[in-house]
Every structure is written in structure tokens, then in C-alpha cells.
Design a protein around this motif. Structure first.
Motif, PDB file in Angstrom:
ATOM      1  N   UNK A   1      40.627 -26.391  19.969  1.00  0.00           N
ATOM      2  CA  UNK A   1      39.308 -26.269  19.345  1.00  0.00           C
ATOM      3  C   UNK A   1      39.399 -26.432  17.831  1.00  0.00           C
ATOM      4  N   UNK A   2      40.423 -25.805  17.229  1.00  0.00           N
ATOM      5  CA  UNK A   2      40.581 -25.908  15.771  1.00  0.00           C
ATOM      6  C   UNK A   2      40.822 -27.352  15.349  1.00  0.00           C
ATOM      7  N   UNK A   3      41.636 -28.073  16.100  1.00  0.00           N
ATOM      8  CA  UNK A   3      41.939 -29.463  15.764  1.00  0.00           C
ATOM      9  C   UNK A   3      40.747 -30.380  16.042  1.00  0.00           C
ATOM     10  N   UNK A   4      40.110 -30.186  17.197  1.00  0.00           N
ATOM     11  CA  UNK A   4      39.035 -31.097  17.598  1.00  0.00           C
ATOM     12  C   UNK A   4      37.793 -30.948  16.727  1.00  0.00           C
ATOM     13  N   UNK A   5      37.581 -29.755  16.155  1.00  0.00           N
ATOM     14  CA  UNK A   5      36.406 -29.523  15.311  1.00  0.00           C
ATOM     15  C   UNK A   5      36.675 -29.807  13.837  1.00  0.00           C
ATOM     16  N   UNK A   6      37.926 -30.010  13.474  1.00  0.00           N
ATOM     17  CA  UNK A   6      38.286 -30.147  12.068  1.00  0.00           C
ATOM     18  C   UNK A   6      37.945 -31.526  11.499  1.00  0.00           C
ATOM     19  N   UNK A   7      37.312 -31.507  10.339  1.00  0.00           N
ATOM     20  CA  UNK A   7      37.048 -32.751   9.625  1.00  0.00           C
ATOM     21  C   UNK A   7      38.343 -33.424   9.201  1.00  0.00           C
ATOM     22  N   UNK A   8      39.369 -32.612   8.978  1.00  0.00           N
ATOM     23  CA  UNK A   8      40.651 -33.170   8.559  1.00  0.00           C
ATOM     24  C   UNK A   8      41.247 -34.045   9.651  1.00  0.00           C
ATOM     25  N   UNK A   9      41.026 -33.676  10.903  1.00  0.00           N
ATOM     26  CA  UNK A   9      41.494 -34.486  12.024  1.00  0.00           C
ATOM     27  C   UNK A   9      40.577 -35.680  12.232  1.00  0.00           C
ATOM     28  N   UNK A  10      39.269 -35.444  12.197  1.00  0.00           N
ATOM     29  CA  UNK A  10      38.291 -36.519  12.425  1.00  0.00           C
ATOM     30  C   UNK A  10      38.407 -37.625  11.389  1.00  0.00           C
ATOM     31  N   UNK A  11      38.669 -37.248  10.142  1.00  0.00           N
ATOM     32  CA  UNK A  11      38.746 -38.239   9.065  1.00  0.00           C
ATOM     33  C   UNK A  11      40.135 -38.852   8.907  1.00  0.00           C
ATOM     34  N   UNK A  12      41.097 -38.345   9.666  1.00  0.00           N
ATOM     35  CA  UNK A  12      42.445 -38.900   9.592  1.00  0.00           C
ATOM     36  C   UNK A  12      43.311 -38.315   8.499  1.00  0.00           C
ATOM     37  N   UNK A  13      42.836 -37.256   7.832  1.00  0.00           N
ATOM     38  CA  UNK A  13      43.666 -36.617   6.803  1.00  0.00           C
ATOM     39  C   UNK A  13      44.924 -36.029   7.419  1.00  0.00           C
ATOM     40  N   UNK A  14      44.772 -35.428   8.587  1.00  0.00           N
ATOM     41  CA  UNK A  14      45.916 -34.847   9.285  1.00  0.00           C
ATOM     42  C   UNK A  14      46.622 -35.937  10.068  1.00  0.00           C
ATOM     43  N   UNK A  15      47.837 -36.213   9.676  1.00  0.00           N
ATOM     44  CA  UNK A  15      48.647 -37.232  10.348  1.00  0.00           C
ATOM     45  C   UNK A  15      49.916 -36.644  10.944  1.00  0.00           C
ATOM     46  N   UNK A  16      50.496 -35.670  10.259  1.00  0.00           N
ATOM     47  CA  UNK A  16      51.754 -35.068  10.690  1.00  0.00           C
ATOM     48  C   UNK A  16      51.545 -33.593  11.010  1.00  0.00           C
ATOM     49  N   UNK A  17      52.429 -33.057  11.803  1.00  0.00           N
ATOM     50  CA  UNK A  17      52.300 -31.665  12.222  1.00  0.00           C
ATOM     51  C   UNK A  17      52.186 -30.721  11.043  1.00  0.00           C
ATOM     52  N   UNK A  18      52.991 -30.929  10.003  1.00  0.00           N
ATOM     53  CA  UNK A  18      52.979 -30.031   8.854  1.00  0.00           C
ATOM     54  C   UNK A  18      51.639 -30.034   8.117  1.00  0.00           C
ATOM     55  N   UNK A  19      50.886 -31.155   8.223  1.00  0.00           N
ATOM     56  CA  UNK A  19      49.589 -31.239   7.551  1.00  0.00           C
ATOM     57  C   UNK A  19      48.644 -30.139   8.020  1.00  0.00           C
ATOM     58  N   UNK A  20      48.816 -29.694   9.264  1.00  0.00           N
ATOM     59  CA  UNK A  20      47.910 -28.675   9.802  1.00  0.00           C
ATOM     60  C   UNK A  20      48.021 -27.369   9.028  1.00  0.00           C
ATOM     61  N   UNK A  21      49.188 -27.098   8.453  1.00  0.00           N
ATOM     62  CA  UNK A  21      49.364 -25.877   7.667  1.00  0.00           C
ATOM     63  C   UNK A  21      48.457 -25.899   6.444  1.00  0.00           C
ATOM     64  N   UNK A  22      48.191 -27.078   5.923  1.00  0.00           N
ATOM     65  CA  UNK A  22      47.375 -27.218   4.725  1.00  0.00           C
ATOM     66  C   UNK A  22      45.887 -27.122   5.015  1.00  0.00           C
TER      67      UNK A  22
END
Length: 317
Positions: free
Chosen positions: A117-138
């Protein structure tokens, strides 16, 4: 012969297997077997190890997380959840925050749904900002060093079993064939189990597999840090933008300085640090790339033997 299950309290690996060696003489972390110690696997450390083993670990992590993101972005909820739910509780390393017998922080079905849910609702995922696992910490609330360490442990479980085997052969630690927890297969893109030789230690009569971890991989936190990215990279970028636009503060001698970070912070009252990171990075992706490039080259330094000893001794209290 004394039953080892009766003397497990506050016994480290070196004690349990009668190695006669201290942490400074061992290549792996000499963890306690009755509890967790406050250490974590830092995925950034893999990038400076520069070995075939570390590159394989990076490949596993990349293939897994890429597939998770791909399914989330394509709306394949069932597949994404099936990938996440297989991340079991990684008790085998004895890393984490538990002060009693290792319990682990693996996700299980409930945590898998929350992360999905956190990933699917995140703008960071939708916009492609999150690419690597570590990005999720940010940028993803609820994901921190302990959960990243747990996820990485699950994904690189098979390489860790292989590393453990090498260490066992070197230090004369006995192994036995044992059914593994789920292992990530990047070629088939599935989780699978195998019968592999593993170290098995008994805790209160219950034999459990043990994973030995290279000292180079562990830290007291991990390299990626949301607050650091926010204050030292994004806010400083905004300070420079404001300065170039003439929005400055003037000191007594008439010289100008960038505005205070607290003045920037006041504009985002009500937003969490990670929400700010998303909103401020969307138009400043170069800042994120700069941060990642710097951290890839200069991750947190490995702990010295003395630093490791302090952590282990503190855990003994």
C-alpha cells in the motif's frame, strides 16, 4: 558432554563452536545466539566490496525490487503482494532490535500488504523517483534501516548461505543439510526452497539455521538517510536557488548570506520529512542523483573490530 542448549544465554558463535578466536580474528560478525544485536546489513556496502559475490548480491536485489516496482506500476496487485509476502522473518543473522530471543521483523502477510500500500500509493513510485531499494528509505514512510536490512537478508539469503559455507570450511564449523527458507531466483523470477548445507544452532532445544555475515556489510544504521537527504541536499539546493534569485539575508557588515534552513522548513509545516523529500525532488531529480552517486562512492565506513566489540559487549549487558 554438556548440552549446548543449556548454556545458550549470552553465547556468541565463537563460544558455541569453541573456535578460540575473538572478533578481531574473524571475518564474519561474531553474533550472540540468544538474541538480536543492533546491527544492520547496509546494501550500499555491497557496492564497494567489488567482488563477484557482492555483484551477485546486487543483481539479486536489483532484479527483485525492479520486479516489485514493475508489478505495482502495472497494477498487478496480486503478483506484487505475492513477491512481498515471501519475505520471511530473517532470524538467521541475529541482527535487529529484539532484546530477547530473536523474533525478526520480516513482513509476513500483514506487513506485505502495508508495504504494498505504501509503495502503490506513493508519488515517488508513480513518478519513477524510486528506482532502487534504498530509495524507499528516503521517501516511503514506514521503511527504515531495520526493514531494509531484513529485506536485503531475505533477497541475498542464498549468497549468505554460500558465504557461511566458506567460513565454516575455514574455521571448522560443522554443517548439516537443512531445508532453506525461501531463496530468490532472479532467472525464474520466483521464490524457491532448496536443501543446502547450513549451520544449525540449538536455542532452547529448537535447532535453527544460522547465517554468518561478512563484517564489511554491517553498520549500526544504513548509508541512506531521509533527514540527511532533506537537510544537507534538498534544503541546501533551495538555499542556492533562493540566493541566485536575490532572496537572501543580510548580516551586519552588509554581506549577504543564503536564507536559513529553518525559514525553508516553515514552508512545509505539516509534511513529514519523506513527504517533503518527494515533493521537493520531483523538480530536482539531479539532487537525488547527486546524493546517490555520493553514497555509492562513500557509504558509511565499516565498523572496526573495536567498534564491533563494543556493540556486542553492550548487547551482553
Amino acid at each position: 558432554m554438556q548440552n549446548k542448549t543449556q548454556i545458550m544465554e549470552k553465547v556468541q558463535v565463537s563460544d558455541y563452536f569453541n573456535l578460540g578466536l575473538t572478533q578481531s580474528q574473524l571475518e564474519f560478525v561474531d553474533v550472540r545466539l540468544d538474541t538480536d544485536i543492533p546491527l544492520f546489513i547496509d546494501p550500499s556496502a555491497l557496492k564497494i566490496m567489488n567482488t563477484d559475490w557482492s555483484r551477485n548480491c546486487q543483481r539479486l536485489i536489483s532484479s527483485y525490487f525492479r520486479l516489485v516496482l514493475e508489478n505495482i506500476r502495472n497494477g498487478n496487485e496480486k503478483k506484487a503482494k505475492s513477491l512481498l509476502v515471501e519475505l520471511s522473518e530473517p532470524n538467521e543473522t541475529h541482527f535487529g532490535h529484539s532484546m530477547n530471543q530473536s523474533q525478526g521483523r520480516g513482513m509476513g502477510q500483514i506487513r506485505a500488504i502495508k508495504i504494498w500500500e505504501a509503495l502503490s500509493k506513493s508519488q515517488a513510485v508513480k513518478t519513477g523517483l524510486v528506482k532502487d531499494l534504498e530509495d524507499t528509505v528516503l521517501m516511503i514512510d514506514g521503511i527504515g534501516p531495520d526493514l531494509i536490512s531484513d529485506i536485503v537478508t531475505n533477497i541475498i539469503r542464498e549468497p549468505l548461505i554460500q558465504y557461511t559455507k566458506v567460513m565454516c570450511e575455514k574455521y571448522g564449523i560443522p554443517m548439516t543439510e537443512f531445508r532453506t527458507k525461501k531463496l530468490w531466483n532472479p532467472d525464474k523470477e520466483i521464490w524457491e526452497r532448496k536443501n543446502l548445507h547450513q549451520v544449525v544452532a540449538s536455542v532452547i532445544g529448537n535447532p535453527k539455521p544460522l547465517l554468518l555475515v561478512p563484517r564489511e556489510l554491517v553498520r549500526e544504521s544504513i548509508t541512506y538517510n531521509a533527514e540527511e537527504f532533506n537537510s544537507q541536499y534538498l534544503y541546501e539546493k533551495i538555499q542556492n536557488e533562493c540566493y541566485s534569485q536575490g532572496l537572501v539575508r543580510t548580516i551586519k557588515n552588509g554581506e549577504t548570506r543564503p536564507i536559513f534552513k529553518k525559514d525553508i522548513r516553515e514552508q512545509f509545516v505539516g509534511q513529514t520529512v519523506k513527504e517533503q523529500n518527494i515533493n521537493l525532488t520531483i523538480d530536482r531529480e539531479a539532487v537525488l542523483e547527486q546524493y546517490k552517486s555520493t553514497k555509492d562512492k562513500y557509504p558509511l565506513p565499516a565498523l572496526s573490530s573495536e567498534e564491533l566489540k563494543k556493540v556486542l559487549d553492550k548487547t551482553r549487558d
